[in-house]
Scaffold this motif. Sequence first.
Motif, short mmCIF file in Angstrom:
data_model
loop_
_atom_site.label_atom_id
_atom_site.label_comp_id
_atom_site.label_asym_id
_atom_site.label_seq_id
_atom_site.Cartn_x
_atom_site.Cartn_y
_atom_site.Cartn_z
N LYS A 170 -7.00 6.37 -2.40
CA LYS A 170 -7.07 5.60 -3.64
C LYS A 170 -6.21 4.34 -3.57
N TRP A 206 -9.07 6.39 -13.34
CA TRP A 206 -8.68 7.71 -12.86
C TRP A 206 -7.90 8.49 -13.92
N TYR A 224 -8.27 -1.03 -12.66
CA TYR A 224 -8.92 -0.17 -11.68
C TYR A 224 -8.36 1.25 -11.75
N CYS A 225 -7.05 1.35 -11.89
CA CYS A 225 -6.41 2.66 -11.93
C CYS A 225 -6.76 3.44 -13.19
N PHE A 282 1.02 6.62 -6.90
CA PHE A 282 -0.11 7.50 -7.23
C PHE A 282 0.25 8.96 -7.03
N LYS A 325 -8.22 1.82 -1.65
CA LYS A 325 -9.32 1.30 -2.46
C LYS A 325 -8.82 0.35 -3.54
N ALA A 326 -7.74 0.74 -4.20
CA ALA A 326 -7.20 -0.06 -5.31
C ALA A 326 -6.72 -1.41 -4.80
N ASP A 383 -5.62 -6.46 -12.67
CA ASP A 383 -6.83 -5.89 -12.06
C ASP A 383 -6.56 -4.49 -11.52
N LEU A 384 -5.37 -4.34 -10.95
CA LEU A 384 -5.00 -3.04 -10.40
C LEU A 384 -4.92 -1.99 -11.52
N LYS A 410 0.82 -1.20 0.00
CA LYS A 410 0.00 0.00 0.00
C LYS A 410 0.87 1.26 0.00
N PHE A 429 -9.58 -3.67 -4.03
CA PHE A 429 -10.19 -4.16 -5.25
C PHE A 429 -9.37 -5.28 -5.90
N ALA A 430 -8.06 -5.07 -5.96
CA ALA A 430 -7.23 -5.97 -6.78
C ALA A 430 -6.60 -7.12 -5.98
#
Length: 89
Positions: free
Chosen positions: A53, A84, A80-81, A42, A56-57, A76-77, A35, A60-61
């Motif tokens: 974010k 944005w 998801y990204c 990011f 959240k990411a 998946d990440l 993380k 999700f992933a």
Amino acid sequence: MPWFIPKRVSYPLSDEQVKGMLMRYDKNRDGKLSKQELRLAFKEMGLYFCRWKAGKAIRFADKNGDGYINEDEMSDLVQYCSRWGIRIS
Ligand SMILES: [Ca+2]
Ligand SMILES: [Ca+2]
């Protein structure tokens, strides 16, 4: 890069490019993004709310629930990204 594209133009990145950029932030070289590493990525990509974010990411992933994004989970990440609108400028 074709000569007619100005150097400073920004354009959407392909999934492979985003993945390559994200993996550059694997600072401890364990092949996974934590993380903290994702948050830094990011931040340097110019996203706002990067701490939120990143959390959240990862939720999700992170399919196997270890709190890290490994090679398998990376696609998946990236997916998801991409919502944005990660761009290079
Ligand atoms: Ca790492
Ligand atoms: Ca994981």
